[in-house]
Structure formats: C-alpha cells, structure tokens
Scaffold this motif. Sequence first.
Motif, PDB file in Angstrom:
ATOM      1  N   THR A   1       0.804  -1.221   0.000  1.00 39.96           N
ATOM      2  CA  THR A   1       0.000   0.000   0.000  1.00 39.96           C
ATOM      3  C   THR A   1       0.841   1.278   0.000  1.00 39.96           C
ATOM      4  OG1 THR A   1      -0.136  -0.010   2.422  1.00 39.96           O
ATOM      5  CG2 THR A   1      -1.912  -1.119   1.202  1.00 39.96           C
ATOM      6  N   PHE A   2       2.120   1.181   0.346  1.00 45.65           N
ATOM      7  CA  PHE A   2       2.930   2.396   0.436  1.00 45.65           C
ATOM      8  C   PHE A   2       2.965   3.202  -0.861  1.00 45.65           C
ATOM      9  CE2 PHE A   2       6.956   4.614  -0.118  1.00 45.65           C
ATOM     10  CZ  PHE A   2       6.787   5.599   0.848  1.00 45.65           C
ATOM     11  N   PRO A   3       3.186   2.580  -2.034  1.00 52.85           N
ATOM     12  CA  PRO A   3       3.191   3.403  -3.254  1.00 52.85           C
ATOM     13  C   PRO A   3       1.869   4.145  -3.482  1.00 52.85           C
ATOM     14  CG  PRO A   3       4.114   1.237  -3.710  1.00 52.85           C
ATOM     15  CD  PRO A   3       3.544   1.182  -2.322  1.00 52.85           C
ATOM     16  N   ILE A   4       0.764   3.486  -3.170  1.00 51.74           N
ATOM     17  CA  ILE A   4      -0.546   4.129  -3.343  1.00 51.74           C
ATOM     18  C   ILE A   4      -0.673   5.308  -2.382  1.00 51.74           C
ATOM     19  CG2 ILE A   4      -3.043   3.774  -3.136  1.00 51.74           C
ATOM     20  CD1 ILE A   4      -2.383   0.751  -3.788  1.00 51.74           C
ATOM     21  N   ILE A   5      -0.283   5.086  -1.130  1.00 52.82           N
ATOM     22  CA  ILE A   5      -0.354   6.154  -0.126  1.00 52.82           C
ATOM     23  C   ILE A   5       0.566   7.307  -0.520  1.00 52.82           C
ATOM     24  CG2 ILE A   5       0.201   6.731   2.269  1.00 52.82           C
ATOM     25  CD1 ILE A   5      -0.656   3.813   2.980  1.00 52.82           C
ATOM     26  N   ALA A   6       1.794   6.987  -0.941  1.00 56.95           N
ATOM     27  CA  ALA A   6       2.764   8.031  -1.276  1.00 56.95           C
ATOM     28  C   ALA A   6       2.294   8.877  -2.457  1.00 56.95           C
ATOM     29  CB  ALA A   6       4.123   7.401  -1.578  1.00 56.95           C
ATOM     30  N   VAL A   7       1.885   8.228  -3.521  1.00 51.94           N
ATOM     31  CA  VAL A   7       1.461   8.968  -4.718  1.00 51.94           C
ATOM     32  C   VAL A   7       0.223   9.819  -4.425  1.00 51.94           C
ATOM     33  CG1 VAL A   7       0.541   8.725  -7.063  1.00 51.94           C
ATOM     34  CG2 VAL A   7       2.513   7.372  -6.353  1.00 51.94           C
ATOM     35  N   SER A   8      -0.750   9.231  -3.743  1.00 53.35           N
ATOM     36  CA  SER A   8      -1.963  10.003  -3.452  1.00 53.35           C
ATOM     37  C   SER A   8      -1.679  11.153  -2.489  1.00 53.35           C
ATOM     38  CB  SER A   8      -3.071   9.094  -2.915  1.00 53.35           C
ATOM     39  OG  SER A   8      -2.678   8.479  -1.714  1.00 53.35           O
ATOM     40  N   SER A   9      -0.800  10.946  -1.530  1.00 51.89           N
ATOM     41  CA  SER A   9      -0.460  12.032  -0.598  1.00 51.89           C
ATOM     42  C   SER A   9       0.264  13.169  -1.307  1.00 51.89           C
ATOM     43  CB  SER A   9       0.415  11.498   0.547  1.00 51.89           C
ATOM     44  OG  SER A   9      -0.304  10.612   1.345  1.00 51.89           O
ATOM     45  N   VAL A  10       1.211  12.823  -2.185  1.00 55.17           N
ATOM     46  CA  VAL A  10       1.942  13.869  -2.923  1.00 55.17           C
ATOM     47  C   VAL A  10       0.982  14.629  -3.837  1.00 55.17           C
ATOM     48  CG1 VAL A  10       3.720  14.272  -4.674  1.00 55.17           C
ATOM     49  CG2 VAL A  10       4.181  12.732  -2.765  1.00 55.17           C
TER      50      VAL A  10
ATOM     51  N   ARG B   1      16.703  21.277  -0.669  1.00 54.69           N
ATOM     52  CA  ARG B   1      15.710  22.354  -0.790  1.00 54.69           C
ATOM     53  C   ARG B   1      14.680  21.990  -1.860  1.00 54.69           C
ATOM     54  NH1 ARG B   1      14.798  27.729   0.156  1.00 54.69           N
ATOM     55  NH2 ARG B   1      13.997  28.943  -1.575  1.00 54.69           N
ATOM     56  N   HIS B   2      15.162  21.516  -3.007  1.00 52.39           N
ATOM     57  CA  HIS B   2      14.269  21.088  -4.083  1.00 52.39           C
ATOM     58  C   HIS B   2      13.410  19.904  -3.624  1.00 52.39           C
ATOM     59  CE1 HIS B   2      12.763  20.248  -8.055  1.00 52.39           C
ATOM     60  NE2 HIS B   2      13.187  18.985  -7.948  1.00 52.39           N
ATOM     61  N   PHE B   3      14.018  18.954  -2.921  1.00 51.18           N
ATOM     62  CA  PHE B   3      13.291  17.790  -2.405  1.00 51.18           C
ATOM     63  C   PHE B   3      12.202  18.234  -1.433  1.00 51.18           C
ATOM     64  CE2 PHE B   3      12.937  14.923   1.283  1.00 51.18           C
ATOM     65  CZ  PHE B   3      12.330  13.826   0.672  1.00 51.18           C
ATOM     66  N   TYR B   4      12.544  19.180  -0.533  1.00 48.15           N
ATOM     67  CA  TYR B   4      11.584  19.629   0.467  1.00 48.15           C
ATOM     68  C   TYR B   4      10.348  20.254  -0.197  1.00 48.15           C
ATOM     69  CZ  TYR B   4       9.351  22.274   4.156  1.00 48.15           C
ATOM     70  OH  TYR B   4       8.418  22.795   5.016  1.00 48.15           O
ATOM     71  N   TYR B   5      10.583  21.221  -1.089  1.00 47.86           N
ATOM     72  CA  TYR B   5       9.446  21.926  -1.694  1.00 47.86           C
ATOM     73  C   TYR B   5       8.750  21.098  -2.775  1.00 47.86           C
ATOM     74  CZ  TYR B   5      10.704  26.059   0.876  1.00 47.86           C
ATOM     75  OH  TYR B   5      10.959  26.938   1.897  1.00 47.86           O
ATOM     76  N   GLY B   6       9.487  20.272  -3.489  1.00 46.68           N
ATOM     77  CA  GLY B   6       8.897  19.516  -4.584  1.00 46.68           C
ATOM     78  C   GLY B   6       8.216  18.232  -4.158  1.00 46.68           C
ATOM     79  N   LEU B   7       8.679  17.641  -3.029  1.00 44.85           N
ATOM     80  CA  LEU B   7       8.141  16.341  -2.669  1.00 44.85           C
ATOM     81  C   LEU B   7       7.746  16.224  -1.197  1.00 44.85           C
ATOM     82  CD1 LEU B   7       7.587  13.727  -4.183  1.00 44.85           C
ATOM     83  CD2 LEU B   7       9.744  12.874  -3.313  1.00 44.85           C
ATOM     84  N   PHE B   8       8.658  16.582  -0.301  1.00 46.75           N
ATOM     85  CA  PHE B   8       8.393  16.331   1.118  1.00 46.75           C
ATOM     86  C   PHE B   8       7.230  17.161   1.653  1.00 46.75           C
ATOM     87  CE2 PHE B   8       8.956  16.857   5.675  1.00 46.75           C
ATOM     88  CZ  PHE B   8       9.006  15.527   6.066  1.00 46.75           C
ATOM     89  N   LYS B   9       7.221  18.436   1.378  1.00 50.98           N
ATOM     90  CA  LYS B   9       6.141  19.307   1.866  1.00 50.98           C
ATOM     91  C   LYS B   9       4.786  18.867   1.306  1.00 50.98           C
ATOM     92  CE  LYS B   9       4.889  24.173   2.372  1.00 50.98           C
ATOM     93  NZ  LYS B   9       5.272  25.553   2.019  1.00 50.98           N
ATOM     94  N   PRO B  10       4.666  18.617  -0.006  1.00 50.31           N
ATOM     95  CA  PRO B  10       3.372  18.113  -0.508  1.00 50.31           C
ATOM     96  C   PRO B  10       2.999  16.749   0.085  1.00 50.31           C
ATOM     97  CG  PRO B  10       4.720  18.885  -2.325  1.00 50.31           C
ATOM     98  CD  PRO B  10       5.575  18.919  -1.096  1.00 50.31           C
ATOM     99  N   TYR B  11       3.983  15.888   0.270  1.00 51.11           N
ATOM    100  CA  TYR B  11       3.735  14.569   0.867  1.00 51.11           C
ATOM    101  C   TYR B  11       3.197  14.723   2.287  1.00 51.11           C
ATOM    102  CZ  TYR B  11       4.779   9.815   2.481  1.00 51.11           C
ATOM    103  OH  TYR B  11       4.690   8.553   2.993  1.00 51.11           O
ATOM    104  N   PHE B  12       3.823  15.608   3.043  1.00 53.79           N
ATOM    105  CA  PHE B  12       3.410  15.854   4.429  1.00 53.79           C
ATOM    106  C   PHE B  12       2.011  16.464   4.484  1.00 53.79           C
ATOM    107  CE2 PHE B  12       3.285  18.603   8.204  1.00 53.79           C
ATOM    108  CZ  PHE B  12       3.505  17.659   9.185  1.00 53.79           C
ATOM    109  N   VAL B  13       1.803  17.522   3.720  1.00 55.03           N
ATOM    110  CA  VAL B  13       0.498  18.206   3.716  1.00 55.03           C
ATOM    111  C   VAL B  13      -0.589  17.276   3.176  1.00 55.03           C
ATOM    112  CG1 VAL B  13      -0.806  20.108   2.665  1.00 55.03           C
ATOM    113  CG2 VAL B  13       1.469  20.517   3.583  1.00 55.03           C
TER     114      VAL B  13
END
Length: 162
Positions: free
Chosen positions: A31-40, A89-101
């Motif tokens: 389920t992780f890929p589904i959760i990750a993609v949908s969260s991002v 910085r690119h990772f944070y704004y491009g992936l981590f922040k959207p993943y978290f939010v």
Amino acid sequence: LHFFASAFLAFLMRGNIIAAIFATFFGNPITFPIIAVSSVQLGHWLLGTGVDAVPARLILTAFTNAGGEIWSNILATFTGDPTQWGKLRHFYYGLFKPYFVGGIIPGLIVATVCYYVSLPIILGYQKLRQKRRRERAENLRERAAARLRARSSVDDGASGGS
C-alpha cells in the motif's frame, strides 16, 4: 512477513500485538506506493503548486537520494568536505512538503475510523483482562485462607496433644 515481523517486534517490546498487526495492514510495502502517490498529489493540489502526477518510483528515488545527501552532509562535518544542501531544498518543496500536507487529511480520516472501529475491541479486551485479574486475586485469597486454616488446625492439634 510484514504482519509476522510486526507481531514479533510487538511481542519483544511487550506492545500490543493486535494493534501492531492492524497498523501494518494499512502501511505496508503493497500500500505504500498508493499512499505516497496520493499524498503527494493531494498535497500539490492543496498547496496549489499545479504539479502533474508524480510516479511512485520517483518518490522512492527522491527519498533515497535525500537520505544519502543528509548522510553525506553529516559525514562532511567530521571530514572537512563541503556540505551540499541545494538538492534537499528542491526535495523539500517539490516532494516532502506536498507529501506531508497531503498525508494529513487522509491520515486523520483513517486514524479516526480505526479509532472508532478498534475502541470496542480494546474495551472488551480490557474488561476481560480485569475479570481475569479479579479471578486470579480471588483464587489467591482462597488458597491463602485455606493454608491459614490448615496451619491453624495443625497448630490446634499440636497444642491440644501436649
């Protein structure tokens, strides 16, 4: 193996085995890929960044690369090598922040549902456990009282025969 590993670890840590198994039911390698993609995706939509679909492979690679860069920068503090934080910085704004939010809303929904589904099970388990404790305590009291009566009758018999 994911279920067995979580149950075994919960057993070793004297944790709740049932809770560990339920938790791995939702967050597992399938389920992780589904959760990750949908969260991002949800995170990008909520943040209004307008990014198209992010493939699961890219998410995993980005997290792996970010971990490697963090580790390199930690080592650089001890070796004197220059630190490089630009990719993070690119990772944070491009992936981590959207993943978290994007993970907050589904996470709260799933957590609330799981709480109300598991609450009767947990309360029933606690009630059963308290009942067993009371029965054990009563059994111990009865055995202690029987031993006292047995001693008392032995003592009465020994003093009566003198």
